[in-house]
Structure formats: structure tokens, C-alpha cells
Design an enzyme around this catalytic site. Sequence first.
Site, PDB file in Angstrom:
ATOM      1  N   GLY A  16      16.318  37.280  32.416  1.00  6.22           N
ATOM      2  CA  GLY A  16      15.996  37.014  33.802  1.00  6.22           C
ATOM      3  C   GLY A  16      15.594  38.102  34.934  1.00  6.22           C
ATOM      4  N   ASP A  17      16.106  39.048  34.857  1.00  9.60           N
ATOM      5  CA  ASP A  17      15.902  40.337  35.797  1.00  9.60           C
ATOM      6  C   ASP A  17      14.289  40.564  35.386  1.00  9.60           C
ATOM      7  OD1 ASP A  17      18.535  40.325  36.240  1.00  9.60           O
ATOM      8  OD2 ASP A  17      18.911  42.046  35.001  1.00  9.60           O
ATOM      9  N   ALA A  18      13.917  40.529  33.923  1.00  7.70           N
ATOM     10  CA  ALA A  18      12.236  40.694  33.806  1.00  7.70           C
ATOM     11  C   ALA A  18      11.686  39.556  34.333  1.00  7.70           C
ATOM     12  CB  ALA A  18      12.258  41.012  32.304  1.00  7.70           C
TER      13      ALA A  18
END
Length: 366
Positions: free
Chosen positions: A320-322
Amino acid sequence: PDRRYRDQPPQIPLSTMAAQTAATETDLTGILLCAGNPLLDISAEVPMTVLEKYGVSPNSAILAEEQHQPLFKELVDDYAVKYIAGGATQNSCRVCQWMTGTPGATSYFGCIGDDAFGKQMTDEAAAIGMNVQYLVDPEQVTGTCAVLVDPTGERSLVTNLAAANHFKATHLADAAQASVIEKAKYYYMAGFFLTVSLESIETIGRHAVEQKKLVMMNLSAPFIVQFFWDQLNAAMPYVDIMFGNESEAEAFGEKMGWGTDIAVIAQGISALPKASGFRGRTVIITQGKDATIVAKDGEVMTFPVTVLPKEKLVDTNGAGDAFVGGFMSQLIKGEPLAKCVDAGHWASTVIIQESGCTYPAECTYA
């Protein structure tokens, strides 16, 4: 709410919702400022018994309580651990910097201790061209996050904030930090930062409204919606783009009584009051291998995901961060919405083929 789906989303120029002039390749330096909780990830592959022992649900994110403290030592003593510069916002910032390729395009605020872990994160950030402006608290140790990768490849996070919990809004007033804020045109803060410094988020938010700049946030975890609702509501008016995943969206929908339909929830969040009257709020909800849902200007769009073959999946930590990092890498160049989402999907696919939120030396995204 009006629900009009488009399977072939139009090329909507995000430059129209960004600062007055879209950035070009040549003026990206300092364009994005991220603020959050810098943590050193202590990542290990563990059996399900470890999750059960510490009462950790698979694929969850929680703040460490007293009963979780022995977990960190157990990982180091009993498992092959990897130490990776982490924290949700810092992960997104690192991925964005990697994909942008312009030294100093991204800046980052957060609090660390005066210790080896803090120095490791500082060195890693500098090596990829991030401009880190850490607040160093000599009385605290650098925060850590136990990343438990279970046999299915799912990751569960147990965070010991430590120094990260001691960020002060006064840091923003220092000359060096004030100039970073002034130069940036885009700002990103994960919802986790709401537990630490709402005042900092509001300070940056007010500046963005006054200067017609763009603020992004992430729902980050269901517990943010469940237990930091007041802080989330205080920050929401400043948010131009809100990211989240399906479980976070469902928690929001439950809180608001909107049901469980992700499209309805995304539109509901999009329609919440804003501090600025010059642009609407875009809401982007990822759903793992299922289509990403985007609510914007009363419309809902779906963006299919190219599913990675199961045998190529290493772990989902940082996916999700990516996505956010990839999305921002195109947004700051003034690319249209579909291109930003595509870059987010691409970045997520790269990261889940690596251990932790790490990536190859060279970015091949075009």
C-alpha cells in the site's frame, strides 16, 4: 449518491487539482514533503504460532502494548531478521524518490533517536537522494516496527513508536524546515501521524490552503478510524487526496453508517467538507488484487489490477505504501489520474516481489 462507473477512465489532468503550475522534469527539487513516523522495520518470516502467541491478527497493523514488548527481542534472537528503513510515510517517500530519480525531489520530517538505528535510516535516505530533516531526540530511542511475514506471505505490523511519538510541531518553525515547507507544492502524511502530531498536520494543511497547494493523506489502518476519529475529522478538511484500502474504507463506512459498498464509502469521503473551495477531494481505495476504486467529482472510476502469479509473491509488506509512492511520482510531474494509478499499481507489484518495502537499484517504469 450518484454512482457512475467507468471501466475506461478518462485522462483527467491532475495538474488541474494541484498547484497552479504543474511541475516539469526540471523543477522537481523539493516538490514533495512527507511527514510521518520514521521506524526501522525488523522484518522476519515467522510461523503462525508467533502471531497467535502475541494476539496479532494476520494482515493487521497495531501499536505495541506492554504484552508485545518481548516480541522484538524474540524476532532478533530466534529468526533471520532484516533491518529496513520504514514507517508508512517514509516508505511511500522512498518509493516516490526512487521512481522520480531527481535528487532531492522528496523531503521528509519525523522524529528519531540519537542512535545507530536513527543513523542507519539517515544514511539510507541520503543514499537515494531524499532530503531528510529529522528531529533528533537524544532522550528517546528510534522507533521500530516488527514486521511478521506469515507462511502465506501476508504481513502483520506491530509498531513501537518510541522517538517517532515525540515529533513536535515547533520543529516546523525552524528556518530549515520552514523553507522546505515553503518550497514544496505537495504534502503527504499517513494517518498514523494523526496519533503523534495533529498540530503539525493542521499547520501544513493551513499553509497548503493559503497557497493553493495539495495535501494527501492515508487512512492507514482501521484503528485510526476506530480510535483516532476526532483527529481524523480535524485533518480531513485539508485533505485533497485520501488513500486507503478496503478494510480501512469499511471501518470508515461502519463509523458513518454508510454500509460496506466501497464505492459508496469512497464517494462519501470525497463529499466531506473541505477547507478549500477551489478543488474537490479525490478518494483512492486499493483492494489488493481487485480493482482500485477512485471517487472524484461525483463519479466513481475503477482501475483493474494486473494480478501477479502467486509463485512470484514474496511478501505484501509495503504494498500500500508503494502504491502511494508510485502514484505521487507521477502526480508531481503533472501526469493524468490514470497514469498516476498505473504507476501505483506497478510500484506495488515490484515491492511484493521483494522482501520488505525494498526495490531493485534501477527503476524501469516508463
